[in-house]
Write a protein that holds these residues in place. Structure first.
Motif, mmCIF file in Angstrom:
data_model
loop_
_atom_site.group_PDB
_atom_site.id
_atom_site.type_symbol
_atom_site.label_atom_id
_atom_site.label_comp_id
_atom_site.label_asym_id
_atom_site.label_seq_id
_atom_site.Cartn_x
_atom_site.Cartn_y
_atom_site.Cartn_z
ATOM 1 N N CYS A 28 50.404 38.458 77.706
ATOM 2 C CA CYS A 28 49.684 38.179 78.949
ATOM 3 C C CYS A 28 50.093 36.836 79.551
ATOM 4 O O CYS A 28 50.481 35.910 78.849
ATOM 5 C CB CYS A 28 48.183 38.153 78.695
ATOM 6 S SG CYS A 28 47.483 39.695 78.083
ATOM 7 N N SER A 29 49.968 36.743 80.863
ATOM 8 C CA SER A 29 50.144 35.469 81.551
ATOM 9 C C SER A 29 48.842 34.681 81.486
ATOM 10 O O SER A 29 47.788 35.226 81.124
ATOM 11 C CB SER A 29 50.517 35.698 83.020
ATOM 12 O OG SER A 29 49.425 36.285 83.702
ATOM 13 N N GLU B 30 46.040 36.286 83.493
ATOM 14 C CA GLU B 30 45.327 37.375 82.826
ATOM 15 C C GLU B 30 44.314 36.836 81.824
ATOM 16 O O GLU B 30 43.181 37.316 81.741
ATOM 17 C CB GLU B 30 46.316 38.281 82.100
ATOM 18 C CG GLU B 30 47.097 39.225 82.990
ATOM 19 C CD GLU B 30 48.023 40.095 82.169
ATOM 20 O OE1 GLU B 30 47.578 41.175 81.721
ATOM 21 O OE2 GLU B 30 49.185 39.700 81.965
ATOM 22 N N GLY C 147 53.257 35.345 77.991
ATOM 23 C CA GLY C 147 54.491 35.979 78.444
ATOM 24 C C GLY C 147 55.426 36.352 77.326
ATOM 25 O O GLY C 147 56.644 36.322 77.476
ATOM 26 N N TYR D 250 53.756 45.139 88.015
ATOM 27 C CA TYR D 250 53.098 43.884 88.360
ATOM 28 C C TYR D 250 53.871 42.710 87.773
ATOM 29 O O TYR D 250 54.417 42.788 86.674
ATOM 30 C CB TYR D 250 51.620 43.852 87.952
ATOM 31 C CG TYR D 250 51.305 43.960 86.477
ATOM 32 C CD1 TYR D 250 51.015 42.819 85.728
ATOM 33 C CD2 TYR D 250 51.244 45.199 85.839
ATOM 34 C CE1 TYR D 250 50.687 42.908 84.379
ATOM 35 C CE2 TYR D 250 50.917 45.295 84.502
ATOM 36 C CZ TYR D 250 50.639 44.147 83.780
ATOM 37 O OH TYR D 250 50.315 44.246 82.445
ATOM 38 N N GLU E 128 53.913 39.124 86.251
ATOM 39 C CA GLU E 128 52.994 38.341 85.436
ATOM 40 C C GLU E 128 53.324 36.855 85.589
ATOM 41 O O GLU E 128 54.224 36.332 84.927
ATOM 42 C CB GLU E 128 53.078 38.786 83.986
ATOM 43 C CG GLU E 128 52.745 40.272 83.810
ATOM 44 C CD GLU E 128 52.851 40.749 82.379
ATOM 45 O OE1 GLU E 128 52.488 39.977 81.470
ATOM 46 O OE2 GLU E 128 53.319 41.874 82.170
ATOM 47 N N ASN F 280 51.669 32.760 85.989
ATOM 48 C CA ASN F 280 50.494 31.988 85.590
ATOM 49 C C ASN F 280 49.532 31.785 86.754
ATOM 50 O O ASN F 280 48.346 31.511 86.561
ATOM 51 C CB ASN F 280 50.912 30.638 85.012
ATOM 52 C CG ASN F 280 51.542 30.793 83.636
ATOM 53 O OD1 ASN F 280 51.350 31.802 82.973
ATOM 54 N ND2 ASN F 280 52.301 29.806 83.218
ATOM 55 N N MET G 243 48.587 37.815 89.112
ATOM 56 C CA MET G 243 49.357 39.022 88.847
ATOM 57 C C MET G 243 49.595 39.731 90.177
ATOM 58 O O MET G 243 48.641 40.108 90.861
ATOM 59 C CB MET G 243 48.617 39.919 87.860
ATOM 60 C CG MET G 243 48.433 39.276 86.495
ATOM 61 S SD MET G 243 47.605 40.359 85.317
ATOM 62 C CE MET G 243 45.936 40.394 85.998
ATOM 63 N N PHE H 232 44.720 42.646 90.498
ATOM 64 C CA PHE H 232 46.040 42.302 91.037
ATOM 65 C C PHE H 232 45.972 41.767 92.460
ATOM 66 O O PHE H 232 45.061 42.089 93.228
ATOM 67 C CB PHE H 232 46.960 43.528 91.034
ATOM 68 C CG PHE H 232 47.251 44.080 89.670
ATOM 69 C CD1 PHE H 232 47.546 43.249 88.610
ATOM 70 C CD2 PHE H 232 47.225 45.441 89.443
ATOM 71 C CE1 PHE H 232 47.816 43.750 87.353
ATOM 72 C CE2 PHE H 232 47.491 45.965 88.189
ATOM 73 C CZ PHE H 232 47.789 45.119 87.139
ATOM 74 N N SER I 44 55.926 43.891 84.107
ATOM 75 C CA SER I 44 55.587 45.167 83.482
ATOM 76 C C SER I 44 55.625 46.272 84.526
ATOM 77 O O SER I 44 55.199 46.070 85.662
ATOM 78 C CB SER I 44 54.190 45.104 82.859
ATOM 79 O OG SER I 44 54.170 44.331 81.689
ATOM 80 N N ASP J 168 58.560 46.583 80.005
ATOM 81 C CA ASP J 168 58.543 45.247 80.596
ATOM 82 C C ASP J 168 59.890 44.573 80.430
ATOM 83 O O ASP J 168 60.683 44.935 79.557
ATOM 84 C CB ASP J 168 57.384 44.385 80.080
ATOM 85 C CG ASP J 168 57.485 43.983 78.616
ATOM 86 O OD1 ASP J 168 58.583 43.688 78.143
ATOM 87 O OD2 ASP J 168 56.439 43.925 77.940
#
Length: 279
Positions: A44-45, A48, A63, A100, A102, A104, A107, A146, A163, A198
């Protein structure tokens, strides 16, 4: 001796309805109060992660290793170039694949994700054991999180990885051929049943990120413990001194583990922390 604990997020620290069990939060709190450091190590970023209700942590690796943060300090950030992002965005749009970005900061998704995302995330949730109502709600929350954009607004220079929904497993195989200079993975299922592919920068792994963090902390590898549930977590296992697979994990991660927990939804993380004398 204090330990440095690395936790995958989805399926490890949180369940497949995106909830962190109270027992998991308690385990992390107790371990940190006992002098241990706890970091998440996730695909995940940061954007997220900030949407999740997680316990207080010492920092994060995001990431799949592109981003390293310790106590609010950015130790490393190595994402995709704007040119790489443009190539992937155009490729996905040509194939009409929802995706999407990713980053920071957030998203960022295309309109295909709005169309395709709810059904795919519903399959993800139910496939991991969530009931239909919970899976439907989690899927809606995920897609609604998003920032939707089109054209050049998607050609960003702050992206950790991208991803994309797999219409077929061949999409993943084709991505490896189309982008041999990048790292291609899958997630959301096992083998050819994966739901997402991804793409991220070459040389970026959870293992490498942990090495960077340990160097920053001037810490020893022998004091590390990792927890994971998926194939992507195997790189953590290559480096850490002791490795724990979640009971809901796949065959490969369990075979590589020193210890296997109960399922994450049944106090698995708490019981493992207790077994390892972290509190």
């Amino acid at each position: 001796m204090s330990k440095i604990v690395f936790l995958d997020v989805d399926g490890t620290l949180i369940d497949y309805s995106a909830q962190c069990p109270a027992s998991a939060k308690e385990a992390v709190d107790k371990a940190r109060a006992n002098g241990h450091k706890v970091y998440i190590c996730t695909g995940c970023s940061k954007a997220e992660i900030e949407q999740r209700e997680l316990p207080e942590l010492d920092g994060m690796i995001g990431g799949n290793g592109a981003y390293v943060e310790d106590a609010g300090e950015v130790v490393m950030h190595q994402g995709l170039s704007r040119e790489d992002v443009k190539r992937i965005v155009d490729w996905c749009n040509e194939r009409q694949l929802g995706f999407y970005l990713e980053a920071n900061s957030g998203m960022y998704a295309n309109h295909y994700m709005k169309e395709q995302g709810p059904a795919v995330m519903f399959r993800y949730g139910t496939g991991k054991g969530a009931d239909e109502m919970t899976a439907k709600e989690a899927a809606a929350n995920f897609v609604n999180s998003f920032i939707y954009a089109e054209g050049e607004d998607l050609y960003r220079d702050d992206v950790n990885k991208i991803s994309f929904i797999l219409s077929d497993y061949q999409d993943h195989l084709d991505s490896k051929t189309e982008f041999p200079d990048l790292i291609a993975n899958t997630w959301g299922g096992k083998g050819e049943l994966a739901l997402f592919g991804d793409l991220g920068p070459a040389g970026i792994t959870k293992k490498k990120a942990i090495e960077v963090l340990l160097d920053h902390l001037n810490a020893d590898q022998k004091d590390t413990i990792s927890f994971g549930d998926a194939k992507i977590d195997l790189s953590m296992f290559e480096l850490c001194a002791y490795n724990v697979a979640m009971g809901n994990g796949g065959v490969e991660i369990k075979e590589a583990a020193d210890y296997i927990t109960d399922d994450v939804n049944e106090n698995g993380l708490y019981n493992a922390f207790e077994y390892l004398n972290l509190f």
